[in-house]
Design a protein around this motif. Structure first.
Motif, PDB file in Angstrom:
ATOM      1  N   LEU A   1     -80.732 -38.954 -13.779  1.00  0.00           N
ATOM      2  CA  LEU A   1     -81.365 -38.930 -12.464  1.00  0.00           C
ATOM      3  C   LEU A   1     -82.861 -39.067 -12.701  1.00  0.00           C
ATOM      4  N   LEU A   2     -83.413 -40.232 -12.332  1.00  0.00           N
ATOM      5  CA  LEU A   2     -84.827 -40.509 -12.568  1.00  0.00           C
ATOM      6  C   LEU A   2     -85.545 -40.633 -11.229  1.00  0.00           C
ATOM      7  N   ASP A   3     -86.489 -39.731 -10.975  1.00  0.00           N
ATOM      8  CA  ASP A   3     -87.246 -39.725  -9.730  1.00  0.00           C
ATOM      9  C   ASP A   3     -88.653 -40.233 -10.022  1.00  0.00           C
ATOM     10  N   GLU A   4     -88.966 -41.432  -9.535  1.00  0.00           N
ATOM     11  CA  GLU A   4     -90.257 -42.090  -9.758  1.00  0.00           C
ATOM     12  C   GLU A   4     -90.647 -42.048 -11.240  1.00  0.00           C
ATOM     13  N   PRO A   5     -89.804 -42.596 -12.107  1.00  0.00           N
ATOM     14  CA  PRO A   5     -90.070 -42.480 -13.543  1.00  0.00           C
ATOM     15  C   PRO A   5     -91.265 -43.288 -14.046  1.00  0.00           C
ATOM     16  N   THR A   6     -91.751 -44.239 -13.282  1.00  0.00           N
ATOM     17  CA  THR A   6     -92.878 -45.052 -13.754  1.00  0.00           C
ATOM     18  C   THR A   6     -94.237 -44.447 -13.420  1.00  0.00           C
ATOM     19  N   ASN A   7     -94.248 -43.369 -12.644  1.00  0.00           N
ATOM     20  CA  ASN A   7     -95.530 -42.723 -12.333  1.00  0.00           C
ATOM     21  C   ASN A   7     -96.214 -42.293 -13.630  1.00  0.00           C
ATOM     22  N   HIS A   8     -97.459 -42.630 -13.775  1.00  0.00           N
ATOM     23  CA  HIS A   8     -98.305 -42.244 -14.908  1.00  0.00           C
ATOM     24  C   HIS A   8     -97.871 -42.864 -16.230  1.00  0.00           C
ATOM     25  N   LEU A   9     -97.112 -43.949 -16.187  1.00  0.00           N
ATOM     26  CA  LEU A   9     -96.736 -44.642 -17.422  1.00  0.00           C
ATOM     27  C   LEU A   9     -97.582 -45.900 -17.573  1.00  0.00           C
TER      28      LEU A   9
ATOM     29  N   MET B   1     -98.086 -49.856 -19.204  1.00  0.00           N
ATOM     30  CA  MET B   1     -97.213 -51.036 -19.142  1.00  0.00           C
ATOM     31  C   MET B   1     -96.176 -51.044 -20.266  1.00  0.00           C
ATOM     32  N   GLU B   2     -96.578 -50.640 -21.469  1.00  0.00           N
ATOM     33  CA  GLU B   2     -95.638 -50.609 -22.599  1.00  0.00           C
ATOM     34  C   GLU B   2     -94.517 -49.607 -22.349  1.00  0.00           C
ATOM     35  N   SER B   3     -94.883 -48.455 -21.797  1.00  0.00           N
ATOM     36  CA  SER B   3     -93.885 -47.416 -21.528  1.00  0.00           C
ATOM     37  C   SER B   3     -92.932 -47.850 -20.422  1.00  0.00           C
ATOM     38  N   VAL B   4     -93.442 -48.544 -19.407  1.00  0.00           N
ATOM     39  CA  VAL B   4     -92.580 -49.052 -18.332  1.00  0.00           C
ATOM     40  C   VAL B   4     -91.597 -50.071 -18.897  1.00  0.00           C
ATOM     41  N   ALA B   5     -92.077 -50.963 -19.767  1.00  0.00           N
ATOM     42  CA  ALA B   5     -91.198 -51.954 -20.397  1.00  0.00           C
ATOM     43  C   ALA B   5     -90.121 -51.267 -21.229  1.00  0.00           C
ATOM     44  N   ALA B   6     -90.489 -50.227 -21.977  1.00  0.00           N
ATOM     45  CA  ALA B   6     -89.520 -49.485 -22.790  1.00  0.00           C
ATOM     46  C   ALA B   6     -88.499 -48.773 -21.888  1.00  0.00           C
ATOM     47  N   LEU B   7     -88.972 -48.232 -20.765  1.00  0.00           N
ATOM     48  CA  LEU B   7     -88.076 -47.570 -19.815  1.00  0.00           C
ATOM     49  C   LEU B   7     -87.062 -48.561 -19.250  1.00  0.00           C
ATOM     50  N   ILE B   8     -87.531 -49.751 -18.896  1.00  0.00           N
ATOM     51  CA  ILE B   8     -86.634 -50.788 -18.357  1.00  0.00           C
ATOM     52  C   ILE B   8     -85.580 -51.156 -19.401  1.00  0.00           C
ATOM     53  N   ASP B   9     -86.016 -51.362 -20.627  1.00  0.00           N
ATOM     54  CA  ASP B   9     -85.063 -51.688 -21.704  1.00  0.00           C
ATOM     55  C   ASP B   9     -84.052 -50.565 -21.895  1.00  0.00           C
ATOM     56  N   GLY B  10     -84.541 -49.312 -21.851  1.00  0.00           N
ATOM     57  CA  GLY B  10     -83.656 -48.163 -22.034  1.00  0.00           C
ATOM     58  C   GLY B  10     -82.636 -48.038 -20.909  1.00  0.00           C
ATOM     59  N   ILE B  11     -83.067 -48.250 -19.678  1.00  0.00           N
ATOM     60  CA  ILE B  11     -82.133 -48.178 -18.536  1.00  0.00           C
ATOM     61  C   ILE B  11     -81.097 -49.284 -18.626  1.00  0.00           C
ATOM     62  N   ASN B  12     -81.532 -50.496 -18.980  1.00  0.00           N
ATOM     63  CA  ASN B  12     -80.596 -51.622 -19.078  1.00  0.00           C
ATOM     64  C   ASN B  12     -79.590 -51.429 -20.210  1.00  0.00           C
ATOM     65  N   ALA B  13     -79.992 -50.753 -21.286  1.00  0.00           N
ATOM     66  CA  ALA B  13     -79.098 -50.542 -22.428  1.00  0.00           C
ATOM     67  C   ALA B  13     -78.224 -49.298 -22.257  1.00  0.00           C
ATOM     68  N   TYR B  14     -78.560 -48.450 -21.311  1.00  0.00           N
ATOM     69  CA  TYR B  14     -77.846 -47.180 -21.138  1.00  0.00           C
ATOM     70  C   TYR B  14     -76.417 -47.425 -20.667  1.00  0.00           C
ATOM     71  N   LEU B  15     -75.454 -46.744 -21.288  1.00  0.00           N
ATOM     72  CA  LEU B  15     -74.046 -46.951 -20.967  1.00  0.00           C
ATOM     73  C   LEU B  15     -73.539 -46.041 -19.853  1.00  0.00           C
ATOM     74  N   GLY B  16     -74.258 -44.983 -19.533  1.00  0.00           N
ATOM     75  CA  GLY B  16     -73.834 -44.075 -18.479  1.00  0.00           C
ATOM     76  C   GLY B  16     -74.371 -44.505 -17.122  1.00  0.00           C
TER      77      GLY B  16
ATOM     78  N   SER C   1     -87.181 -44.854  -6.820  1.00  0.00           N
ATOM     79  CA  SER C   1     -88.445 -45.488  -7.167  1.00  0.00           C
ATOM     80  C   SER C   1     -88.955 -46.375  -6.049  1.00  0.00           C
ATOM     81  N   HIS C   2     -90.283 -46.522  -6.006  1.00  0.00           N
ATOM     82  CA  HIS C   2     -90.944 -47.486  -5.134  1.00  0.00           C
ATOM     83  C   HIS C   2     -91.472 -48.655  -5.953  1.00  0.00           C
ATOM     84  N   ASP C   3     -91.258 -48.602  -7.252  1.00  0.00           N
ATOM     85  CA  ASP C   3     -91.779 -49.617  -8.162  1.00  0.00           C
ATOM     86  C   ASP C   3     -90.857 -50.836  -8.148  1.00  0.00           C
ATOM     87  N   SER C   4     -91.310 -51.901  -7.485  1.00  0.00           N
ATOM     88  CA  SER C   4     -90.466 -53.096  -7.332  1.00  0.00           C
ATOM     89  C   SER C   4     -90.176 -53.753  -8.676  1.00  0.00           C
ATOM     90  N   ARG C   5     -91.112 -53.676  -9.630  1.00  0.00           N
ATOM     91  CA  ARG C   5     -90.851 -54.253 -10.962  1.00  0.00           C
ATOM     92  C   ARG C   5     -89.675 -53.572 -11.621  1.00  0.00           C
TER      93      ARG C   5
END
Length: 155
Positions: free
Chosen positions: A19-27, A29-44, A50-54
């Motif tokens: 459960l991620l509530d606005e996870p990109t706040n205070h991240l 660009m590198e951390s946001v990219a890593a978060l996106i990769d992690g979410i896409n690779a996550y099996l659960g 989020s309000h972050d359209s990216r």
């Protein structure tokens, strides 16, 4: 830094749902990219708020829209389509507001015109001495007498 540590510790626990509530706040660009990769690779399962359209677009999540009346709608066509529809709706509402304002202005003009015509109907010019030098006009509405004077231009 703290967000990275939290995400890393969560991945070690291997939960079934994140459960991620606005996870990109205070991240950055590198951390946001890593978060996106992690979410896409996550099996659960991932519930992402989020309000972050990216982030929404890059993770290709199923879009659930929470309305102000406490209803939730699943929006199948995707985020880009949702944004287009929102912009269309917003433009339509703006156009409707303009039209309503224009109609109110026209109604006000029509009411003023009716009042003026009504006033003119009750008033009629009084016989005036054509040779008069004071440039006054006398109008008689019902039992009242109104005088309108024009000031002479002084040279």
């Amino acid at each position: 830094q703290r967000a990275r540590v939290v995400l890393a510790s969560l991945s070690l626990l291997k939960p079934h749902i994140l459960l991620l509530d606005e996870p990109t706040n205070h991240l950055d660009m590198e951390s946001v990219a890593a978060l996106i990769d992690g979410i896409n690779a996550y099996l659960g399962g991932v519930v992402l708020i989020s309000h972050d359209s990216r982030l929404i677009t890059a993770t290709n999540c199923q879009l659930w829209i929470c309305e102000g009346d406490s209803s939730i709608k699943v929006y199948e066509p995707g985020f880009k389509s949702y944004k287009r529809n929102l912009l269309k709706e917003s433009a339509m509402k703006a156009e409707q507001s303009k039209e309503m304002a224009r109609q109110k202005i026209e109604e006000g003009r029509a009411k003023r015109k009716i009042r003026l015509e009504h006033f003119k109907g009750k008033c009629k010019p009084h016989d005036i001495d054509k040779n008069s030098t004071d440039n006054s006009t006398i109008l008689e509405p019902k039992n009242e007498v109104l005088e309108f004077y024009e000031k002479k231009k002084q040279k």
